[in-house]
Design a protein around this motif. Structure first.
Motif, PDB file in Angstrom:
ATOM      1  N   ASN A  84       0.862  -1.383   0.288  1.00  0.00           N
ATOM      2  CA  ASN A  84      -0.101  -0.087  -0.138  1.00  0.00           C
ATOM      3  C   ASN A  84       0.833   1.280   0.144  1.00  0.00           C
ATOM      4  O   ASN A  84       0.561   2.383  -0.770  1.00  0.00           O
ATOM      5  CB  ASN A  84      -0.872   0.215   1.282  1.00  0.00           C
ATOM      6  CG  ASN A  84      -2.157  -1.198   1.050  1.00  0.00           C
ATOM      7  OD1 ASN A  84      -2.484  -1.308  -0.113  1.00  0.00           O
ATOM      8  ND2 ASN A  84      -2.669  -1.537   2.240  1.00  0.00           N
ATOM      9  N   TYR A  85       2.124   1.305   0.847  1.00  0.00           N
ATOM     10  CA  TYR A  85       2.833   2.292   0.732  1.00  0.00           C
ATOM     11  C   TYR A  85       3.735   2.438  -0.341  1.00  0.00           C
ATOM     12  O   TYR A  85       4.080   3.515  -1.042  1.00  0.00           O
ATOM     13  CB  TYR A  85       3.611   2.438   2.186  1.00  0.00           C
ATOM     14  CG  TYR A  85       4.606   3.666   2.095  1.00  0.00           C
ATOM     15  CD1 TYR A  85       3.987   4.787   2.264  1.00  0.00           C
ATOM     16  CD2 TYR A  85       5.964   3.621   1.928  1.00  0.00           C
ATOM     17  CE1 TYR A  85       4.802   5.953   2.269  1.00  0.00           C
ATOM     18  CE2 TYR A  85       6.834   4.724   2.090  1.00  0.00           C
ATOM     19  CZ  TYR A  85       6.244   5.884   2.005  1.00  0.00           C
ATOM     20  OH  TYR A  85       6.865   7.133   2.088  1.00  0.00           O
ATOM     21  N   PHE A  86       3.982   1.262  -0.828  1.00  0.00           N
ATOM     22  CA  PHE A  86       5.062   1.247  -2.068  1.00  0.00           C
ATOM     23  C   PHE A  86       4.262   1.995  -3.116  1.00  0.00           C
ATOM     24  O   PHE A  86       4.798   2.388  -4.107  1.00  0.00           O
ATOM     25  CB  PHE A  86       5.498   0.089  -2.361  1.00  0.00           C
ATOM     26  CG  PHE A  86       6.271  -0.069  -3.552  1.00  0.00           C
ATOM     27  CD1 PHE A  86       7.604   0.675  -3.603  1.00  0.00           C
ATOM     28  CD2 PHE A  86       6.101  -0.825  -4.505  1.00  0.00           C
ATOM     29  CE1 PHE A  86       8.319   0.501  -4.739  1.00  0.00           C
ATOM     30  CE2 PHE A  86       6.812  -0.714  -5.823  1.00  0.00           C
ATOM     31  CZ  PHE A  86       7.767  -0.010  -6.057  1.00  0.00           C
ATOM     32  N   GLY A  87       2.843   1.480  -3.250  1.00  0.00           N
ATOM     33  CA  GLY A  87       2.032   2.180  -4.508  1.00  0.00           C
ATOM     34  C   GLY A  87       2.272   3.575  -4.224  1.00  0.00           C
ATOM     35  O   GLY A  87       2.351   4.214  -5.443  1.00  0.00           O
ATOM     36  N   LEU A  88       2.163   4.397  -3.303  1.00  0.00           N
ATOM     37  CA  LEU A  88       2.516   5.939  -3.256  1.00  0.00           C
ATOM     38  C   LEU A  88       3.654   6.180  -3.515  1.00  0.00           C
ATOM     39  O   LEU A  88       4.062   7.337  -4.543  1.00  0.00           O
ATOM     40  CB  LEU A  88       2.206   6.547  -1.897  1.00  0.00           C
ATOM     41  CG  LEU A  88       0.593   5.987  -1.332  1.00  0.00           C
ATOM     42  CD1 LEU A  88       0.540   6.362   0.199  1.00  0.00           C
ATOM     43  CD2 LEU A  88      -0.217   6.670  -2.259  1.00  0.00           C
ATOM     44  N   VAL A  89       4.625   5.613  -3.289  1.00  0.00           N
ATOM     45  CA  VAL A  89       6.007   5.735  -3.647  1.00  0.00           C
ATOM     46  C   VAL A  89       6.488   5.386  -5.067  1.00  0.00           C
ATOM     47  O   VAL A  89       7.170   6.330  -5.880  1.00  0.00           O
ATOM     48  CB  VAL A  89       7.252   4.959  -2.944  1.00  0.00           C
ATOM     49  CG1 VAL A  89       8.676   5.556  -3.137  1.00  0.00           C
ATOM     50  CG2 VAL A  89       6.980   5.484  -1.159  1.00  0.00           C
ATOM     51  N   PHE A  90       5.905   4.451  -5.529  1.00  0.00           N
ATOM     52  CA  PHE A  90       5.843   4.050  -7.001  1.00  0.00           C
ATOM     53  C   PHE A  90       5.280   5.115  -7.883  1.00  0.00           C
ATOM     54  O   PHE A  90       5.940   5.500  -9.081  1.00  0.00           O
ATOM     55  CB  PHE A  90       5.145   2.665  -7.259  1.00  0.00           C
ATOM     56  CG  PHE A  90       4.938   2.323  -8.816  1.00  0.00           C
ATOM     57  CD1 PHE A  90       6.094   1.889  -9.233  1.00  0.00           C
ATOM     58  CD2 PHE A  90       3.860   2.417  -9.466  1.00  0.00           C
ATOM     59  CE1 PHE A  90       6.276   1.658 -10.633  1.00  0.00           C
ATOM     60  CE2 PHE A  90       3.861   2.036 -10.784  1.00  0.00           C
ATOM     61  CZ  PHE A  90       5.181   1.544 -11.414  1.00  0.00           C
ATOM     62  N   GLU A  91       4.222   5.643  -7.649  1.00  0.00           N
ATOM     63  CA  GLU A  91       3.382   6.609  -8.290  1.00  0.00           C
ATOM     64  C   GLU A  91       4.732   7.956  -8.095  1.00  0.00           C
ATOM     65  O   GLU A  91       4.673   8.553  -9.257  1.00  0.00           O
ATOM     66  CB  GLU A  91       2.281   7.224  -7.577  1.00  0.00           C
ATOM     67  CG  GLU A  91       1.541   8.442  -8.349  1.00  0.00           C
ATOM     68  CD  GLU A  91       0.277   8.877  -7.665  1.00  0.00           C
ATOM     69  OE1 GLU A  91      -0.180   9.916  -7.993  1.00  0.00           O
ATOM     70  OE2 GLU A  91      -0.126   8.058  -6.778  1.00  0.00           O
ATOM     71  N   ASN A  92       5.407   8.273  -7.095  1.00  0.00           N
ATOM     72  CA  ASN A  92       6.235   9.323  -7.165  1.00  0.00           C
ATOM     73  C   ASN A  92       7.366   9.015  -8.327  1.00  0.00           C
ATOM     74  O   ASN A  92       7.953   9.933  -9.345  1.00  0.00           O
ATOM     75  CB  ASN A  92       6.982   9.370  -5.906  1.00  0.00           C
ATOM     76  CG  ASN A  92       7.818  10.518  -5.853  1.00  0.00           C
ATOM     77  OD1 ASN A  92       7.973  11.280  -4.647  1.00  0.00           O
ATOM     78  ND2 ASN A  92       8.378  11.285  -6.867  1.00  0.00           N
ATOM     79  N   LEU A  93       7.795   7.616  -8.421  1.00  0.00           N
ATOM     80  CA  LEU A  93       8.779   7.293  -9.447  1.00  0.00           C
ATOM     81  C   LEU A  93       8.083   7.660 -10.694  1.00  0.00           C
ATOM     82  O   LEU A  93       8.767   8.050 -11.660  1.00  0.00           O
ATOM     83  CB  LEU A  93       9.040   5.746  -9.323  1.00  0.00           C
ATOM     84  CG  LEU A  93       9.713   4.920 -10.348  1.00  0.00           C
ATOM     85  CD1 LEU A  93      11.290   5.441 -10.031  1.00  0.00           C
ATOM     86  CD2 LEU A  93       9.722   3.485 -10.419  1.00  0.00           C
ATOM     87  N   VAL A  94       7.049   7.073 -11.001  1.00  0.00           N
ATOM     88  CA  VAL A  94       6.127   7.482 -12.424  1.00  0.00           C
ATOM     89  C   VAL A  94       6.219   8.704 -12.663  1.00  0.00           C
ATOM     90  O   VAL A  94       6.635   9.361 -13.921  1.00  0.00           O
ATOM     91  CB  VAL A  94       5.132   6.564 -12.140  1.00  0.00           C
ATOM     92  CG1 VAL A  94       4.156   7.022 -13.795  1.00  0.00           C
ATOM     93  CG2 VAL A  94       5.126   5.159 -12.235  1.00  0.00           C
ATOM     94  N   MET A  95       5.848   9.642 -11.764  1.00  0.00           N
ATOM     95  CA  MET A  95       5.820  11.151 -11.759  1.00  0.00           C
ATOM     96  C   MET A  95       7.106  11.754 -12.091  1.00  0.00           C
ATOM     97  O   MET A  95       7.212  12.795 -12.901  1.00  0.00           O
ATOM     98  CB  MET A  95       5.059  11.742 -10.667  1.00  0.00           C
ATOM     99  CG  MET A  95       3.533  11.192 -10.467  1.00  0.00           C
ATOM    100  SD  MET A  95       2.492  11.995 -11.970  1.00  0.00           S
ATOM    101  CE  MET A  95       2.588  13.719 -11.581  1.00  0.00           C
ATOM    102  N   ARG A  96       8.177  11.174 -11.454  1.00  0.00           N
ATOM    103  CA  ARG A  96       9.349  11.736 -11.809  1.00  0.00           C
ATOM    104  C   ARG A  96       9.770  11.570 -13.363  1.00  0.00           C
ATOM    105  O   ARG A  96      10.142  12.584 -14.155  1.00  0.00           O
ATOM    106  CB  ARG A  96      10.435  11.195 -11.071  1.00  0.00           C
ATOM    107  CG  ARG A  96      11.978  11.617 -11.305  1.00  0.00           C
ATOM    108  CD  ARG A  96      12.894  10.394 -11.069  1.00  0.00           C
ATOM    109  NE  ARG A  96      12.784   9.328 -11.674  1.00  0.00           N
ATOM    110  CZ  ARG A  96      13.532   8.368 -11.265  1.00  0.00           C
ATOM    111  NH1 ARG A  96      14.327   8.082 -10.265  1.00  0.00           N
ATOM    112  NH2 ARG A  96      13.229   7.003 -12.062  1.00  0.00           N
ATOM    113  N   ASP A  97       9.624  10.633 -13.851  1.00  0.00           N
ATOM    114  CA  ASP A  97       9.974  10.022 -15.241  1.00  0.00           C
ATOM    115  C   ASP A  97       8.997  10.884 -16.236  1.00  0.00           C
ATOM    116  O   ASP A  97       9.291  11.407 -17.104  1.00  0.00           O
ATOM    117  CB  ASP A  97       9.665   8.543 -15.338  1.00  0.00           C
ATOM    118  CG  ASP A  97      10.886   7.615 -14.874  1.00  0.00           C
ATOM    119  OD1 ASP A  97      11.661   8.288 -14.103  1.00  0.00           O
ATOM    120  OD2 ASP A  97      10.770   6.503 -15.065  1.00  0.00           O
TER     121      ASP A  97
END
Length: 420
Positions: free
Chosen positions: A308-321
């Motif tokens: 659940n938390y990784f999903g939020l951090v993963f969204e940050n990864l996608v947004m950076r790209d």
């Protein structure tokens, strides 16, 4: 003051194109971004000489005594971390006024300087290029089969299942896109990033606007941002989370944004078919997703068990790209949410022709992808496309898997296949 050449081991960056274009158009180019994202390495690919203002007191003293002499040399002349020396901006601007040439100076900086008035006096002489940490395409962890530029043109989405595994994606998230950490194990990189955040809280935030800040309070706010990453957390929400007053949180957060450590995606404001009001709050992210993990000391193994938390951090990864790929295509990135709860994690829109795509970010799984696709289809139906036209694509970005087009027209692609 030796001539600058290619840096051994340098990885090509997407910012090179905008830098090269800007050098042909104006007298000075400012390359801005978070400390250690690779600005100096990239600028050196273009520079013929350099002045390193963060290398000690000698260059700063020389500039104070004879600024014109420091600015002389083969061009483009790199002025690294220029904001550390008061007066650099005005001296550079005057030099550009006196010389009709293009591409005279390259300036790199990891902070907005306190004197924004003089900084903005470079209109017509200066162009700014924003750098971020390496995307997965730049670090070699994305195949780039799904080009954002092609998708904006309505091109098909198709990608083979990449060799990069979910475990690899988690480790890339923890390590981040920092060039200097690219070859380190994720756990070692995270130790370095913890020290990076400590230095920001202890020194950089106070230096950026020459105002004394409480390092413990700044660190607390960084941790709160990590807990609320990829959300529309307000100043009041963050203040309640860290037990600081709203004005202090606002000041600290603005300092972090001026250091390019924190950033935001503004809300998209299209005309709607319905009367449902839109939310105005921006969505908050870190410049690199690794900073969220480092702030909370959450390693790769723990992230894999706390999805659940990784999903939020993963969204940050996608947004950076997406920020980087969008910039390479002349686009802006927003997010969408209305007060009925309908949302899209990202809207990428090209101002020149209005082309736009709506994106939902999910770790994966058939049920999650189905829900994301339905949400995107509802958004499309709710937007008045008579002015901006229909979306070029509705896209669900996942962590792994194939890239393909669904029967309803919604596309699915892993972040490890995205590229500019």
């Amino acid at each position: 003051m030796s001539l600058v050449g290619p840096t051994p081991g340098y990885r090509s960056r997407l910012a090179e194109g905008p830098i090269a274009s800007a050098l042909r158009a104006v007298g000075a180019v400012v390359v801005e971004g978070p400390r250690a994202c690779g600005k100096t390495w990239t600028a050196r690919q273009f520079a013929a000489s350099e002045v390193l203002f963060d290398g000690g007191d000698e260059q700063r003293l020389a500039f104070a005594v004879d600024p014109e002499r420091i600015l002389e040399g083969p061009t483009p002349r790199l002025l690294d971390e220029w904001h550390l020396v008061p007066g650099t901006w005005n001296a550079m601007r005057r030099a550009c006024d006196d010389r009709p040439d293009k591409g005279i100076f390259l300036l790199t900086g990891s902070a907005f300087p306190p004197d924004d008035i003089t900084r903005h006096s470079g209109a017509g002489r200066v162009r700014r290029v924003r750098m971020r940490t390496m995307t997965l395409a730049e670090s070699g962890h994305s195949t780039g089969e799904v080009s954002l530029g092609s998708v904006l043109g309505g091109g098909p989405v198709s990608a083979a299942k990449p060799a990069t595994t979910f475990k690899d994606v988690v480790e890339c998230t923890v390590r981040g896109g920092w060039p200097g950490l690219a070859d380190l194990p994720a756990a070692v990189a995270q130790e370095n990033l913890s020290a990076y955040l400590e230095e920001i809280a202890r020194t950089d935030v106070a230096r950026v606007d020459r105002t004394r800040r409480d390092p413990a309070g700044v660190s607390a706010l960084i941790r709160s941002l990590a807990r609320n990453v990829s959300s529309e957390a307000s100043y009041s929400t963050l203040a309640a989370d860290v037990d600081l007053d709203r004005a202090t949180v606002k000041a600290y957060l603005e300092a972090l944004e001026r250091l390019f450590v924190a950033e935001r995606a503004p809300a998209w404001q299209p005309r709607l078919m319905s009367r449902v009001p839109l939310r105005q709050a921006p969505k908050r992210f870190f410049a690199d997703p690794s900073l969220a993990a480092a702030a909370l000391e959450v390693g790769a193994e723990r992230l894999r068990s706390e999805l659940n938390y990784f999903g939020l951090v993963f969204e940050n990864l996608v947004m950076r790209d997406l920020f980087v790929y969008a910039g390479a295509n002349g686009c802006k990135v927003h997010h969408y949410r209305d007060k009925s709860g309908l949302e899209a994690d990202a809207i990428v829109q090209r101002p020149s022709d209005g082309a736009w795509i709506a994106i939902e970010v999910k770790l994966g799984g058939a049920q999650a992808i189905e829900g994301a696709a339905n949400s995107l289809l509802r958004l499309e139906a709710n937007v008045d496309t008579s002015r901006i036209g229909p979306p070029a694509k509705l896209l669900v970005v996942t962590s792994t898997g194939y890239g393909y087009q669904r029967h309803d027209g919604v596309a699915v692609a892993p972040v490890t296949a995205l590229g500019p």
